[in-house]
Structure formats: C-alpha cells, structure tokens
Design a protein around this motif. Structure first.
Motif, mmCIF file in Angstrom:
data_model
loop_
_atom_site.group_PDB
_atom_site.id
_atom_site.type_symbol
_atom_site.label_atom_id
_atom_site.label_comp_id
_atom_site.label_asym_id
_atom_site.label_seq_id
_atom_site.Cartn_x
_atom_site.Cartn_y
_atom_site.Cartn_z
ATOM 1 N N GLU A 1 -28.502 -19.440 -33.067
ATOM 2 C CA GLU A 1 -27.890 -18.329 -33.816
ATOM 3 C C GLU A 1 -28.291 -18.387 -35.291
ATOM 4 O OE1 GLU A 1 -25.927 -14.852 -34.280
ATOM 5 O OE2 GLU A 1 -26.316 -15.895 -32.403
ATOM 6 N N THR A 2 -28.399 -19.586 -35.833
ATOM 7 C CA THR A 2 -28.793 -19.749 -37.229
ATOM 8 C C THR A 2 -30.198 -19.203 -37.465
ATOM 9 O OG1 THR A 2 -27.457 -21.762 -37.307
ATOM 10 C CG2 THR A 2 -29.029 -21.427 -39.097
ATOM 11 N N GLN A 3 -31.110 -19.503 -36.540
ATOM 12 C CA GLN A 3 -32.481 -19.010 -36.690
ATOM 13 C C GLN A 3 -32.540 -17.491 -36.602
ATOM 14 O OE1 GLN A 3 -34.240 -21.208 -33.489
ATOM 15 N NE2 GLN A 3 -35.114 -22.761 -34.869
ATOM 16 N N VAL A 4 -31.758 -16.921 -35.693
ATOM 17 C CA VAL A 4 -31.735 -15.463 -35.546
ATOM 18 C C VAL A 4 -31.219 -14.814 -36.828
ATOM 19 C CG1 VAL A 4 -30.648 -13.552 -34.306
ATOM 20 C CG2 VAL A 4 -31.504 -15.522 -33.036
ATOM 21 N N GLN A 5 -30.127 -15.338 -37.372
ATOM 22 C CA GLN A 5 -29.566 -14.773 -38.599
ATOM 23 C C GLN A 5 -30.525 -14.943 -39.772
ATOM 24 O OE1 GLN A 5 -26.923 -12.864 -38.726
ATOM 25 N NE2 GLN A 5 -26.670 -13.172 -36.526
ATOM 26 N N GLN A 6 -31.235 -16.058 -39.815
ATOM 27 C CA GLN A 6 -32.196 -16.295 -40.894
ATOM 28 C C GLN A 6 -33.335 -15.267 -40.828
ATOM 29 O OE1 GLN A 6 -34.093 -20.097 -40.713
ATOM 30 N NE2 GLN A 6 -34.987 -19.914 -42.752
ATOM 31 N N ASP B 1 -30.492 -8.804 -30.835
ATOM 32 C CA ASP B 1 -31.058 -8.907 -29.486
ATOM 33 C C ASP B 1 -32.583 -8.807 -29.506
ATOM 34 O OD1 ASP B 1 -28.533 -9.196 -28.381
ATOM 35 O OD2 ASP B 1 -28.291 -7.022 -28.110
ATOM 36 N N ALA B 2 -33.102 -7.916 -30.342
ATOM 37 C CA ALA B 2 -34.556 -7.764 -30.432
ATOM 38 C C ALA B 2 -35.196 -9.030 -30.996
ATOM 39 C CB ALA B 2 -34.908 -6.564 -31.296
ATOM 40 N N VAL B 3 -34.560 -9.635 -31.988
ATOM 41 C CA VAL B 3 -35.099 -10.872 -32.566
ATOM 42 C C VAL B 3 -35.055 -11.998 -31.535
ATOM 43 C CG1 VAL B 3 -34.742 -12.624 -34.343
ATOM 44 C CG2 VAL B 3 -34.550 -10.213 -34.927
ATOM 45 N N ARG B 4 -33.956 -12.099 -30.800
ATOM 46 C CA ARG B 4 -33.859 -13.122 -29.754
ATOM 47 C C ARG B 4 -34.951 -12.929 -28.700
ATOM 48 N NH1 ARG B 4 -28.310 -12.160 -30.161
ATOM 49 N NH2 ARG B 4 -27.265 -13.875 -31.188
ATOM 50 N N THR B 5 -35.178 -11.696 -28.306
ATOM 51 C CA THR B 5 -36.203 -11.406 -27.297
ATOM 52 C C THR B 5 -37.590 -11.779 -27.810
ATOM 53 O OG1 THR B 5 -34.858 -9.582 -26.463
ATOM 54 C CG2 THR B 5 -37.173 -9.598 -25.841
ATOM 55 N N MET B 6 -37.872 -11.446 -29.083
ATOM 56 C CA MET B 6 -39.177 -11.805 -29.657
ATOM 57 C C MET B 6 -39.367 -13.314 -29.687
ATOM 58 S SD MET B 6 -40.008 -9.120 -32.759
ATOM 59 C CE MET B 6 -39.119 -10.120 -33.895
ATOM 60 N N MET B 7 -38.337 -14.038 -30.119
ATOM 61 C CA MET B 7 -38.462 -15.492 -30.211
ATOM 62 C C MET B 7 -38.553 -16.113 -28.817
ATOM 63 S SD MET B 7 -35.943 -16.322 -33.397
ATOM 64 C CE MET B 7 -36.665 -17.807 -34.053
ATOM 65 N N SER B 8 -37.841 -15.559 -27.862
ATOM 66 C CA SER B 8 -37.910 -16.071 -26.495
ATOM 67 C C SER B 8 -39.279 -15.820 -25.886
ATOM 68 C CB SER B 8 -36.836 -15.419 -25.629
ATOM 69 O OG SER B 8 -35.556 -15.769 -26.097
ATOM 70 N N SER B 9 -39.882 -14.688 -26.205
ATOM 71 C CA SER B 9 -41.203 -14.388 -25.659
ATOM 72 C C SER B 9 -42.273 -15.317 -26.229
ATOM 73 C CB SER B 9 -41.582 -12.935 -25.926
ATOM 74 O OG SER B 9 -41.825 -12.734 -27.297
ATOM 75 N N MET B 10 -41.987 -15.928 -27.386
ATOM 76 C CA MET B 10 -42.925 -16.891 -27.960
ATOM 77 C C MET B 10 -42.681 -18.295 -27.415
ATOM 78 S SD MET B 10 -43.334 -15.716 -31.929
ATOM 79 C CE MET B 10 -41.606 -15.681 -32.326
ATOM 80 N N GLY B 11 -41.769 -18.410 -26.449
ATOM 81 C CA GLY B 11 -41.537 -19.699 -25.814
ATOM 82 C C GLY B 11 -40.511 -20.560 -26.524
#
Length: 80
Positions: free
Chosen positions: A57-62, A42-52
């Motif tokens: 799911e593949t990117q998050v797991q990577q 969830d934290a990784v998704r939030t960080m990537m979402s905040s960058m626009g």
C-alpha cells in the motif's frame, strides 16, 4: 447603418461567448483532472502486478503522490 451595427454586435457577442465558454470549460476540465486523476489505486496496482511485483500500500500511495506532483508541476510550468 443600424442594421450593420446590430449584425456586428451580434457577431462580436457570439465570438466573445464562444471564447469565454472555451476558456471556462478548459479550466473546469483541468480542475477535474487535478482532483480526480485518470490513474487510481487499482490501475497502479495492476501496472505494478503486471511487472511481476506485489505492491504494498505504501508503494501504491507513493506512486500516486509522484504522479500528482508531476501533474501539478507540469500545470504550473505551463502557466508561467
């Protein structure tokens, strides 16, 4: 003389117990952080979402694998 020896043994035992407890607790915390890193999906998704970006799911797991690999490499570098 036996009182001095008893006090010395108590002090040495206390210092040994303190050092042993410090070592064991440090090892336990490191192991817990390796198994359960503070960054989760969830934290990784939030960080990537905040960058626009809308992360897949593949990117998050990577990203999580990269973080864990970097932590493991840093841990082995500190041991050696």
């Amino acid at each position: 003389m036996s009182i001095v020896l008893a006090i010395l043994l108590i002090v040495v035992a206390a210092l040994g117990g303190f050092a042993g407890g410090l070592f064991l607790s440090r090892r336990q915390v490191k192991q817990m952080l390796m198994e359960n890193p503070p960054l989760n999906e969830d934290a990784v998704r939030t960080m990537m979402s905040s960058m626009g970006r809308k992360p897949s799911e593949t990117q998050v797991q990577q990203v999580l694998r990269q973080i864990r690999a970097a932590a493991k490499q840093a841990d082995t570098k500190n041991k050696g």
